[in-house]
Design an enzyme around this catalytic site. Structure first.
Site, PDB file in Angstrom:
ATOM      1  N   GLU A  33       0.826  -1.346  -0.121  1.00 22.96           N
ATOM      2  CA  GLU A  33       0.005   0.140   0.155  1.00 22.96           C
ATOM      3  C   GLU A  33       0.920   1.233   0.084  1.00 22.96           C
ATOM      4  O   GLU A  33       1.789   1.181   0.724  1.00 22.96           O
ATOM      5  CB  GLU A  33      -0.922   0.073   1.057  1.00 22.96           C
ATOM      6  CG  GLU A  33      -1.781   1.165   1.459  1.00 22.96           C
ATOM      7  CD  GLU A  33      -2.500   1.766   0.003  1.00 22.96           C
ATOM      8  OE1 GLU A  33      -3.364   1.163  -0.230  1.00 22.96           O
ATOM      9  OE2 GLU A  33      -2.028   2.745  -0.218  1.00 22.96           O
ATOM     10  N   SER A  35       0.222   4.427   0.571  1.00 27.55           N
ATOM     11  CA  SER A  35       0.162   5.490   1.692  1.00 27.55           C
ATOM     12  C   SER A  35      -0.512   4.915   3.099  1.00 27.55           C
ATOM     13  O   SER A  35      -1.521   4.057   3.212  1.00 27.55           O
ATOM     14  CB  SER A  35      -1.176   6.316   1.146  1.00 27.55           C
ATOM     15  OG  SER A  35      -1.554   7.316   2.167  1.00 27.55           O
ATOM     16  N   MET A  38      -4.199   5.208   3.864  1.00 27.34           N
ATOM     17  CA  MET A  38      -5.053   4.509   2.881  1.00 27.34           C
ATOM     18  C   MET A  38      -5.296   3.132   3.302  1.00 27.34           C
ATOM     19  O   MET A  38      -5.924   2.498   2.574  1.00 27.34           O
ATOM     20  CB  MET A  38      -4.549   4.554   1.673  1.00 27.34           C
ATOM     21  CG  MET A  38      -4.984   6.014   0.821  1.00 27.34           C
ATOM     22  SD  MET A  38      -6.483   6.490   0.805  1.00 27.34           S
ATOM     23  CE  MET A  38      -7.155   5.483  -0.640  1.00 27.34           C
ATOM     24  N   TYR A  39      -4.657   2.647   4.454  1.00 29.45           N
ATOM     25  CA  TYR A  39      -4.912   1.406   4.768  1.00 29.45           C
ATOM     26  C   TYR A  39      -6.422   1.071   4.929  1.00 29.45           C
ATOM     27  O   TYR A  39      -7.357   1.720   5.413  1.00 29.45           O
ATOM     28  CB  TYR A  39      -4.588   0.991   6.198  1.00 29.45           C
ATOM     29  CG  TYR A  39      -3.071   1.017   6.345  1.00 29.45           C
ATOM     30  CD1 TYR A  39      -1.989   0.364   5.342  1.00 29.45           C
ATOM     31  CD2 TYR A  39      -2.504   1.574   7.330  1.00 29.45           C
ATOM     32  CE1 TYR A  39      -0.795   0.534   5.723  1.00 29.45           C
ATOM     33  CE2 TYR A  39      -1.103   1.757   7.722  1.00 29.45           C
ATOM     34  CZ  TYR A  39      -0.128   1.371   6.687  1.00 29.45           C
ATOM     35  OH  TYR A  39       1.175   1.360   6.833  1.00 29.45           O
ATOM     36  N   GLY A  40      -7.007   0.119   4.268  1.00 34.33           N
ATOM     37  CA  GLY A  40      -8.522  -0.227   3.805  1.00 34.33           C
ATOM     38  C   GLY A  40      -8.707   0.299   2.662  1.00 34.33           C
ATOM     39  O   GLY A  40     -10.186   0.038   2.187  1.00 34.33           O
ATOM     40  N   THR A  42      -9.969   3.233  -0.606  1.00 35.78           N
ATOM     41  CA  THR A  42     -10.700   4.360  -1.053  1.00 35.78           C
ATOM     42  C   THR A  42     -12.026   4.267  -0.089  1.00 35.78           C
ATOM     43  O   THR A  42     -12.273   5.416   0.647  1.00 35.78           O
ATOM     44  CB  THR A  42     -10.901   4.366  -2.357  1.00 35.78           C
ATOM     45  OG1 THR A  42      -9.922   4.586  -3.205  1.00 35.78           O
ATOM     46  CG2 THR A  42     -11.865   5.548  -2.868  1.00 35.78           C
ATOM     47  N   CYS A  43     -12.715   3.540  -0.072  1.00 35.63           N
ATOM     48  CA  CYS A  43     -14.017   3.183   0.616  1.00 35.63           C
ATOM     49  C   CYS A  43     -13.902   4.079   1.998  1.00 35.63           C
ATOM     50  O   CYS A  43     -14.859   4.738   2.513  1.00 35.63           O
ATOM     51  CB  CYS A  43     -14.661   2.098   0.532  1.00 35.63           C
ATOM     52  SG  CYS A  43     -16.244   1.691   1.504  1.00 35.63           S
ATOM     53  N   HIS A 426     -45.011  -3.173   8.513  1.00 33.76           N
ATOM     54  CA  HIS A 426     -45.936  -2.019   8.302  1.00 33.76           C
ATOM     55  C   HIS A 426     -45.510  -1.083   9.565  1.00 33.76           C
ATOM     56  O   HIS A 426     -45.468  -1.723  10.550  1.00 33.76           O
ATOM     57  CB  HIS A 426     -47.312  -2.232   8.164  1.00 33.76           C
ATOM     58  CG  HIS A 426     -48.202  -0.850   8.115  1.00 33.76           C
ATOM     59  ND1 HIS A 426     -48.269  -0.049   7.304  1.00 33.76           N
ATOM     60  CD2 HIS A 426     -48.818  -0.377   9.207  1.00 33.76           C
ATOM     61  CE1 HIS A 426     -48.906   1.069   7.519  1.00 33.76           C
ATOM     62  NE2 HIS A 426     -49.210   0.859   8.717  1.00 33.76           N
TER      63      HIS A 426
HETATM   64  C1  LIG Z   1     -16.224  10.138  -2.826  1.00 33.40           C
HETATM   65  C2  LIG Z   1     -16.606   8.936  -2.968  1.00 33.40           C
HETATM   66  C3  LIG Z   1     -17.680   8.249  -2.517  1.00 33.40           C
HETATM   67  C4  LIG Z   1     -17.805   6.962  -2.863  1.00 33.40           C
HETATM   68  N1  LIG Z   1     -19.201   6.290  -2.198  1.00 33.40           N
HETATM   69  C5  LIG Z   1     -19.480   5.142  -2.414  1.00 33.40           C
HETATM   70  C6  LIG Z   1     -20.529   4.206  -1.788  1.00 33.40           C
HETATM   71  O1  LIG Z   1     -21.410   5.088  -1.474  1.00 33.40           O
HETATM   72  N2  LIG Z   1     -20.453   3.185  -2.113  1.00 33.40           N
HETATM   73  C7  LIG Z   1     -19.926   2.296  -3.007  1.00 33.40           C
HETATM   74  O2  LIG Z   1     -19.995   1.169  -3.158  1.00 33.40           O
HETATM   75  N3  LIG Z   1     -18.976   2.911  -3.655  1.00 33.40           N
HETATM   76  C8  LIG Z   1     -18.517   4.281  -3.504  1.00 33.40           C
HETATM   77  N4  LIG Z   1     -17.316   4.777  -3.921  1.00 33.40           N
HETATM   78  C9  LIG Z   1     -16.650   4.242  -4.981  1.00 33.40           C
HETATM   79  C10 LIG Z   1     -15.752   3.112  -4.147  1.00 33.40           C
HETATM   80  O3  LIG Z   1     -15.092   3.716  -2.749  1.00 33.40           O
HETATM   81  C11 LIG Z   1     -14.835   2.339  -4.879  1.00 33.40           C
HETATM   82  O4  LIG Z   1     -15.445   1.536  -5.922  1.00 33.40           O
HETATM   83  C12 LIG Z   1     -14.123   1.240  -4.222  1.00 33.40           C
HETATM   84  O5  LIG Z   1     -13.445   1.689  -3.077  1.00 33.40           O
HETATM   85  C13 LIG Z   1     -12.945   0.569  -5.046  1.00 33.40           C
HETATM   86  O6  LIG Z   1     -12.058  -0.219  -4.391  1.00 33.40           O
HETATM   87  P1  LIG Z   1     -10.928  -1.010  -5.183  1.00 33.40           P
HETATM   88  O7  LIG Z   1     -10.993  -2.170  -4.506  1.00 33.40           O
HETATM   89  O8  LIG Z   1     -10.948  -0.699  -6.475  1.00 33.40           O
HETATM   90  O9  LIG Z   1      -9.446  -0.206  -4.495  1.00 33.40           O
HETATM   91  P2  LIG Z   1      -9.292   1.186  -3.457  1.00 33.40           P
HETATM   92  O10 LIG Z   1     -10.102   0.933  -2.197  1.00 33.40           O
HETATM   93  O11 LIG Z   1      -9.547   2.242  -4.521  1.00 33.40           O
HETATM   94  O12 LIG Z   1      -7.892   0.933  -3.132  1.00 33.40           O
HETATM   95  C14 LIG Z   1      -6.695   0.947  -4.006  1.00 33.40           C
HETATM   96  C15 LIG Z   1      -5.725   1.291  -3.270  1.00 33.40           C
HETATM   97  O13 LIG Z   1      -4.488   0.947  -3.872  1.00 33.40           O
HETATM   98  C16 LIG Z   1      -3.539   2.105  -3.281  1.00 33.40           C
HETATM   99  N5  LIG Z   1      -2.402   2.221  -4.506  1.00 33.40           N
HETATM  100  C17 LIG Z   1      -2.733   2.617  -5.822  1.00 33.40           C
HETATM  101  N6  LIG Z   1      -1.673   2.580  -6.537  1.00 33.40           N
HETATM  102  C18 LIG Z   1      -0.669   2.034  -5.843  1.00 33.40           C
HETATM  103  C19 LIG Z   1       0.754   1.505  -6.036  1.00 33.40           C
HETATM  104  N7  LIG Z   1       1.289   1.536  -7.339  1.00 33.40           N
HETATM  105  N8  LIG Z   1       1.428   0.746  -5.133  1.00 33.40           N
HETATM  106  C20 LIG Z   1       0.764   0.330  -3.842  1.00 33.40           C
HETATM  107  N9  LIG Z   1      -0.374   1.041  -3.793  1.00 33.40           N
HETATM  108  C21 LIG Z   1      -1.157   1.551  -4.516  1.00 33.40           C
HETATM  109  C22 LIG Z   1      -4.040   3.080  -3.006  1.00 33.40           C
HETATM  110  O14 LIG Z   1      -3.565   4.116  -2.074  1.00 33.40           O
HETATM  111  C23 LIG Z   1      -5.476   2.407  -2.543  1.00 33.40           C
HETATM  112  O15 LIG Z   1      -5.289   2.334  -1.041  1.00 33.40           O
HETATM  113  C24 LIG Z   1     -16.980   6.317  -3.706  1.00 33.40           C
HETATM  114  C25 LIG Z   1     -15.872   6.744  -3.991  1.00 33.40           C
HETATM  115  C26 LIG Z   1     -15.868   8.092  -3.844  1.00 33.40           C
HETATM  116  C27 LIG Z   1     -14.578   8.763  -4.338  1.00 33.40           C
END
Ligand SMILES: Cc1cc2nc3c(=O)[nH]c(=O)nc-3n(C[C@H](O)[C@H](O)[C@H](O)COP(=O)(O)OP(=O)(O)OC[C@H]3O[C@@H](n4cnc5c(N)ncnc54)[C@H](O)[C@@H]3O)c2cc1C
Length: 441
Positions: A33, A35, A38-40, A42-43, A426
């Site tokens: 990872e 950052s 960013m553990y865990g 984007t979500c 209901h």
């Molecule tokens: C504002 C916002 C609101 C959202 N709301 C919803 C919602 O309500 N419901 C829903 O289902 N979805 C929602 N989403 C979408 C959802 O967050 C994503 O679809 C989901 O988190 C995708 O996860 P993923 O498994 O693709 O990877 P991610 O969770 O995106 O993880 C990717 C990880 O890889 C890391 N990374 C990237 N490049 C590298 C590299 N070269 N080397 C090492 N690490 C790297 C990043 O730092 C990140 O931690 C939302 C998104 C945003 C931006």
């Protein structure tokens, strides 16, 4: 150099779930990872969880600063929990740093000055997506021009918030910040915002947002942006618009730029998304891609399903594919929530289906009176020939729960009469499905 049975790039939903499952099965796993915040993925950190925590508190009329603090503590708690879930497994190494391919089995990992390499039998790419800024003069990220992550990190409320992009993220933030008390203007280049929805649904959403005080500018041709320490100005043919902050919500593109995929023979499409087959295998046999990076629907639950497909190949029956997903519902957490599944009316007509369209105002639902939120409408598209539900749009309080009932019925191939005649508790929003489908003739 360390060798692993599995290396996972990115701590996203699919990646972390796969790391835990393989680790528990005794595999030696590395998860990389870039950052520590960013553990865990984007979500948890910058997506679903912080936004929905803020939406919740905006609905409860909490002060923004207080809501921002609560959001931060929810995120911190979940980030730590996610980290420990993996770090506590003896078989899993959590490695900090940005990964890139040196060759099909070897990764270089850079963390500040430190560089290390590792190799793996199988590699899984789960790097997610990143905000994309359109080519507009002066539109460069800074203190006054931010993406959704920058907006989530605000500690005080912007008085005038401009939002560029009338998609799901734009609408969610517009609704939320208007409830917190910002004066919000939503700029959308097309003639309709929420372009994937039927025009009557989009119009109903517009009415609700406008009632919340949001100004919506459609056909907005923002041709330049200037920002200073005082604020940000959007230049349009209709005149200049002054804002304190501009949120750019014009889409997110797959995060593949740093991976040096060419060193591993992994192909991407024109948008930079990794090309995968139905089992999420890339063009290189021992490399898979999961989540937003594949260019599929950007939802956490789709990423989770990607994990299920990959796990099934590694340790299951090997039969699961993306075709098994059937209908993918989604919710836009404005207030009230908009949820949809299947075809819109426009799509069903384009496909030449013999359809019936029914709709019900939320004001007709007893539960809506109980909770004192009568805004919105329910709409269903039913196939006259097969009695199947083709699609449903629910703009109503709690629709993010109710839509999952519709999915279950649609995926099971059951006729609309099941929802028309089902016994539901209901007074609930779910029981409104009885009334909606009773309108079908
Ligand atoms: C504002 C916002 C609101 C959202 N709301 C919803 C919602 O309500 N419901 C829903 O289902 N979805 C929602 N989403 C979408 C959802 O967050 C994503 O679809 C989901 O988190 C995708 O996860 P993923 O498994 O693709 O990877 P991610 O969770 O995106 O993880 C990717 C990880 O890889 C890391 N990374 C990237 N490049 C590298 C590299 N070269 N080397 C090492 N690490 C790297 C990043 O730092 C990140 O931690 C939302 C998104 C945003 C931006």
């Amino acid at each position: 150099m360390n060798h692993y049975q599995a290396a996972i790039i990115g701590f996203g939903k699919a990646g972390k779930t796969l790391a835990a499952a393989l680790g528990r099965a005794g595999w030696r796993v590395a998860i990389v990872e870039k950052s520590k915040t960013m553990y865990g993925g984007t979500c948890i950190n910058i997506g679903c969880i912080p936004t929905k925590a803020l939406v919740h508190d905006a609905q409860a009329a909490t002060d923004f600063t207080e809501a921002a603090q609560r959001k931060a503590s929810v995120v911190e708690f979940l980030r730590e929990k996610n980290y420990l879930n993996l770090a506590s497994l003896e078989t899993v190494d959590v490695i900090d740093g940005q990964a890139e391919f040196l060759d099909p089995h070897t990764l270089k990992i850079t963390s500040g000055e430190a560089i290390r390499t590792l190799s793996a039998d199988r590699i899984f790419i789960n790097t997610g997506a990143e905000a994309r800024f359109p080519q507009i003069e002066g539109l460069i990220a800074g203190p006054r021009i931010v993406d959704s992550t920058g907006t989530l990190n605000l500690s005080s409320l912007p008085e005038r918030l401009g939002i560029l992009g009338g998609g799901y993220i734009g609408v969610e933030f517009a609704s939320m910040f208007a409830r917190f008390g910002s004066k919000v203007t939503l700029f959308e280049t097309a003639s309709q915002f929420l372009a994937r929805e039927d025009s009557d649904i989009s119009a109903a959403v517009a009415t609700i947002l406008q009632d919340q005080g949001v100004t919506i500018e459609l056909n907005a041709a923002v041709h330049a942006v200037t920002s200073s320490s005082e604020g940000v100005t959007l230049h349009t043919p209709q005149g200049d618009r002054q804002m304190d902050l501009l949120l750019v919500a014009t889409g997110r593109h797959p995060a593949t730029g740093a991976l040096k995929l060419e060193n591993a023979g992994v192909l991407t499409d024109a948008r930079g998304a990794i090309q995968v087959d139905k089992r999420l295998k890339t063009s290189t046999d021992h490399i898979w891609a999961m989540g937003d990076v594949t260019g599929g629907p950007q939802f956490t639950y789709v990423s989770l399903d990607d994990y299920r497909i990959v796990y099934d190949q590694l340790l299951g029956k090997g039969t699961r594919t993306t075709d098994d997903r059937l209908n993918i519902p989604y919710s836009v957490f404005m207030t009230p929530t908009l949820s949809r599944i299947g075809l819109t009316e426009a799509q069903a007509r384009e496909q030449g289906k013999n359809i019936q369209v029914v709709s019900l105002p939320v004001a007709a639902i007893p539960r809506a009176r109980v909770i004192n939120d009568t805004r919105g409408m329910l709409k269903a598209v039913v196939d006259n020939d097969t009695q199947q539900i083709l699609g449903v749009s629910l703009l109503a309080a709690d629709s993010h729960e109710v839509i999952n009932i519709v999915k279950t019925v649609m995926d099971a191939g059951l006729p609309y009469t099941v929802l028309r005649d089902q016994i539901f508790t209901h007074p609930t929003m779910s029981e409104s499905l009885n009334d909606l489908f009773a309108l079908v003739k």
